[in-house]
Design a protein around this motif. Structure first.
Motif, short mmCIF file in Angstrom:
data_model
loop_
_atom_site.label_atom_id
_atom_site.label_comp_id
_atom_site.label_asym_id
_atom_site.label_seq_id
_atom_site.Cartn_x
_atom_site.Cartn_y
_atom_site.Cartn_z
N ARG A 272 0.87 -1.19 0.00
CA ARG A 272 0.00 0.00 0.00
C ARG A 272 0.89 1.23 0.00
O ARG A 272 2.12 1.12 0.09
CB ARG A 272 -0.90 0.01 1.23
CG ARG A 272 -0.12 -0.06 2.54
CD ARG A 272 -1.01 0.14 3.74
NE ARG A 272 -0.32 -0.14 4.99
CZ ARG A 272 0.56 0.66 5.58
NH1 ARG A 272 0.87 1.83 5.02
NH2 ARG A 272 1.16 0.32 6.72
N MET A 273 0.27 2.40 -0.07
CA MET A 273 1.04 3.63 0.08
C MET A 273 1.55 3.72 1.52
O MET A 273 0.80 3.43 2.47
CB MET A 273 0.18 4.85 -0.25
CG MET A 273 -0.37 4.86 -1.67
SD MET A 273 0.92 4.76 -2.94
CE MET A 273 1.73 6.34 -2.72
N PRO A 274 2.79 4.10 1.73
CA PRO A 274 3.37 4.08 3.08
C PRO A 274 2.99 5.28 3.93
O PRO A 274 3.85 6.06 4.37
CB PRO A 274 4.88 4.06 2.78
CG PRO A 274 5.01 4.81 1.51
CD PRO A 274 3.79 4.48 0.70
N TRP A 275 1.68 5.44 4.15
CA TRP A 275 1.19 6.59 4.91
C TRP A 275 0.19 6.15 5.98
O TRP A 275 -0.69 6.93 6.36
CB TRP A 275 0.51 7.60 3.99
CG TRP A 275 1.33 8.04 2.84
CD1 TRP A 275 2.69 8.14 2.78
CD2 TRP A 275 0.86 8.40 1.53
NE1 TRP A 275 3.10 8.57 1.55
CE2 TRP A 275 2.00 8.73 0.74
CE3 TRP A 275 -0.40 8.49 0.95
CZ2 TRP A 275 1.90 9.14 -0.58
CZ3 TRP A 275 -0.49 8.89 -0.37
CH2 TRP A 275 0.65 9.21 -1.12
N GLY A 276 0.27 4.92 6.47
CA GLY A 276 -0.79 4.39 7.30
C GLY A 276 -0.67 4.66 8.79
O GLY A 276 -1.59 4.34 9.54
N ASN A 277 0.43 5.24 9.25
CA ASN A 277 0.60 5.52 10.68
C ASN A 277 1.57 6.68 10.85
O ASN A 277 2.11 7.21 9.88
CB ASN A 277 1.09 4.26 11.42
CG ASN A 277 2.30 3.62 10.74
OD1 ASN A 277 3.36 4.24 10.65
ND2 ASN A 277 2.13 2.41 10.23
N MET A 278 1.78 7.04 12.08
CA MET A 278 2.61 8.21 12.39
C MET A 278 4.04 8.03 11.89
O MET A 278 4.66 8.97 11.35
CB MET A 278 2.60 8.46 13.90
CG MET A 278 3.41 9.65 14.37
SD MET A 278 3.29 9.84 16.15
CE MET A 278 4.51 11.14 16.44
N ILE B 126 5.69 10.66 9.14
CA ILE B 126 6.89 11.47 9.35
C ILE B 126 7.96 11.12 8.33
O ILE B 126 8.66 12.00 7.80
CB ILE B 126 7.42 11.30 10.78
CG1 ILE B 126 6.39 11.80 11.80
CG2 ILE B 126 8.75 12.03 10.97
CD1 ILE B 126 6.78 11.56 13.24
N LEU B 127 8.10 9.83 8.04
CA LEU B 127 9.08 9.40 7.04
C LEU B 127 8.79 10.05 5.69
O LEU B 127 9.70 10.50 4.98
CB LEU B 127 9.05 7.88 6.92
CG LEU B 127 10.17 7.21 6.10
CD1 LEU B 127 11.53 7.45 6.76
CD2 LEU B 127 9.90 5.71 5.97
N LEU C 290 14.09 15.02 13.39
CA LEU C 290 12.76 14.47 13.14
C LEU C 290 12.82 12.98 12.82
O LEU C 290 12.01 12.19 13.32
CB LEU C 290 12.07 15.23 12.01
CG LEU C 290 11.52 16.60 12.37
CD1 LEU C 290 11.04 17.33 11.12
CD2 LEU C 290 10.38 16.47 13.38
N LEU C 291 13.77 12.58 11.99
CA LEU C 291 13.89 11.16 11.65
C LEU C 291 14.35 10.35 12.86
O LEU C 291 13.91 9.20 13.05
CB LEU C 291 14.86 10.98 10.49
CG LEU C 291 14.33 11.41 9.13
CD1 LEU C 291 15.44 11.39 8.07
CD2 LEU C 291 13.17 10.53 8.69
N GLY C 292 15.21 10.92 13.69
CA GLY C 292 15.61 10.23 14.90
C GLY C 292 14.44 10.03 15.84
O GLY C 292 14.25 8.94 16.40
N ALA C 293 13.63 11.09 16.03
CA ALA C 293 12.44 10.96 16.86
C ALA C 293 11.45 9.98 16.26
O ALA C 293 10.79 9.21 16.98
CB ALA C 293 11.78 12.33 17.03
N ASP C 294 11.36 9.96 14.93
CA ASP C 294 10.46 9.04 14.25
C ASP C 294 10.83 7.59 14.55
O ASP C 294 9.98 6.76 14.87
CB ASP C 294 10.52 9.30 12.74
CG ASP C 294 9.41 8.59 11.99
OD1 ASP C 294 8.34 8.35 12.58
OD2 ASP C 294 9.59 8.30 10.79
N GLY C 295 12.13 7.29 14.45
CA GLY C 295 12.57 5.92 14.69
C GLY C 295 12.47 5.50 16.15
O GLY C 295 12.16 4.34 16.45
N MET C 296 12.70 6.44 17.08
CA MET C 296 12.72 6.08 18.49
C MET C 296 11.35 6.13 19.15
O MET C 296 11.06 5.36 20.07
CB MET C 296 13.69 7.01 19.25
CG MET C 296 15.15 6.80 18.89
SD MET C 296 16.27 7.79 19.92
CE MET C 296 15.85 9.45 19.38
#
Length: 325
Positions: free
Chosen positions: A103-109, A113-114, A148-154
């Motif tokens: 699917r399109m990769p937009w299904g969750n937070m 952010i990614l 932002l990407l660090g917060a996204d992953g953690m």
């Protein structure tokens, strides 16, 4: 594919970090920095009594010093190259995530952010290629992306999974894609907005931190115009995604156009603030610094909607483990 996506994201973050280090090196020691310009400063001259004296302070650069230094130019180009490589890795992480989820990769937070940071990175690269003179603010762009990407992953990481039933609609693509585009552009717009306030303060004689950072960044007028153009481009997208496509999809899914859901409320707050910025920017009596502060307030409301609402509030938009879009 899901594991490959995670690995590509990790490498992308490290590459953004390497680009940030190179941007920082050029910022500190390149042609536009104090260090880089001091070496070409002309020697003082003795003048007779009554002769005109230059009014340029000793710590200010002269026009000849604006010529690019070779080492700074090389480091800057390396930073741009790493930035582009990181963007391609970022794209690979998105594509493999979408393939893994089918699917399109937009299904969750996490995926939101990614995707939004990818848009922001792409917009920055386009702006940078069109306006190479603003390369020095790349330090702050990549800093924002790494954070932002660090917060996204953690904080927001969610394993690949299917969409909840409410998201099975073509409005999922229309609504979420426009919001992601607008968010990514607003993200990049917040960087020159912040730098404009810092440079403007430096030009007014402020030397304490953070105004001391203004010495090595582009002119305030350049940063302010870039801020306005990015926000003027993103605002119609955000208007369509949040106030037109969103309510239409809400009526189709939940039987109402508006339900005072926390996500809807904060999106509306963001829209009001950004509309206020554009109105203030178009009003001659409003100072550009005041208008820019309003733009940054708008981005703060976007962050609240992204992190605060998703993590601490419930509602129809709370999907997956780390919150919905």
């Amino acid at each position: 594919m899901a594991e490959l996506s995670n690995q590509l994201m990790a490498v992308a973050v490290l590459t953004y970090l390497a680009a940030m280090v190179c941007y920082a090196a050029e910022y500190a020691f390149g042609s536009s920095s104090r260090v880089g310009r001091a070496a070409v400063r002309p020697a003082r001259e003795l003048v007779g009594a009554g002769a005109p004296v230059s009014d340029v302070p000793d710590d200010q650069p002269v026009a000849e010093a604006a010529k690019p230094g070779k080492s700074g130019e090389i480091v800057g180009r390396i930073a741009v190259g790493l930035n582009i490589v990181a963007l391609l890795l970022h794209l690979g992480a998105l594509i493999t995530r979408g393939i893994a989820a089918d699917r399109m990769p937009w299904g969750n937070m996490y995926e939101y952010i990614l995707s939004a940071t990818f848009v922001g990175s792409a917009v920055w690269v386009v702006v940078l290629l069109r306006r190479p003179a603003i390369r020095h603010i790349g330090l702050f762009v990549t800093l924002a992306l790494v954070l932002l990407l660090g917060a996204d992953g953690m904080i927001a990481y969610t394993p690949v999974g299917p969409l909840v039933p409410a998201l099975h609609s073509y409005w999922f693509v229309i609504h979420v894609s426009t919001i992601i585009l607008a968010t990514g552009i607003f993200l990049i717009g917040a960087v020159p907005a912040t730098m404009f306030l810092i440079r403007d303060g430096y030009d007014r004689g402020k030397r304490r931190f953070p105004y001391s950072l203004g010495r090595n960044i582009p002119d305030a007028a350049v940063l302010e115009r870039l801020t306005f153009r990015l926000h003027a481009f993103a605002f119609p997208l955000f208007t369509f995604g949040a106030l037109i496509a969103g309510p239409i999809w809400a009526e189709a899914s939940w039987g109402r156009y508006w339900g005072w859901d926390p996500k809807e409320v904060w999106a509306f707050i963001s829209w009001i603030v950004y509309a206020g910025y554009l109105h203030a920017r178009a009003t001659p009596s409003v100072k550009r610094t005041v208008a820019t502060w309003i733009a940054l307030l708008g981005f703060a409301t976007m962050l609240m909607n992204l992190f605060g609402v998703n993590l601490f509030f419930g509602g129809f938009h709370s999907y997956a483990n780390a919150g919905g879009m």
